[in-house]
Scaffold this motif. Structure first.
Motif: not given
Length: 109
Positions: A1, A27-28, A30-34, A36, A38, A66
């Motif tokens: 992340s 995580s930057t 994707v729109s949703r971090g852990k 989730f 993504d 995740a």
């Protein structure tokens, strides 16, 4: 992340940066971090792997959740005194507490 800039610092200090420079995901991106899935799905897609053919090595409950949600096999490291082994196990992780064990746990074909 973590941000990629932080990865450059930590991996650079250990000398591992050249091994991972082509495969750093944050995580930057994707729109949703852990918790989730993504980030893990983005990494697998970018690298050309199916989620079922991917593994995750995690040390957090949210990261384990995740990885499981992404359909990946998750190895959850719990040697840190602040880790939550029960939470990691409940999230579906395969627990291990010694990095030297990891090579024997990960199936390599």
């Amino acid at each position: 992340s973590a941000r990629v800039s932080k990865m450059h610092i930590t991996l650079g200090q250990t000398g591992l940066l050249p091994l991972f420079k082509h495969a750093m995901f944050s995580s930057t991106m994707v729109s949703r971090g852990k918790p989730f899935p993504d980030l893990f799905l983005h990494a697998a897609t970018t690298m050309g792997f199916a989620p079922a053919d991917s593994i995750v090595i995690e040390d957090s409950v949210a990261g384990t959740q995740a990885g499981i949600a992404a359909g990946m096999r998750v190895f959850s490291y719990h040697a840190d005194p602040f880790s939550d082994p029960n939470g990691l196990a409940a999230a579906g992780g395969i627990l291990f507490d010694d990095m030297r064990e990891l090579a024997g746990l990960v199936p390599i074909h």
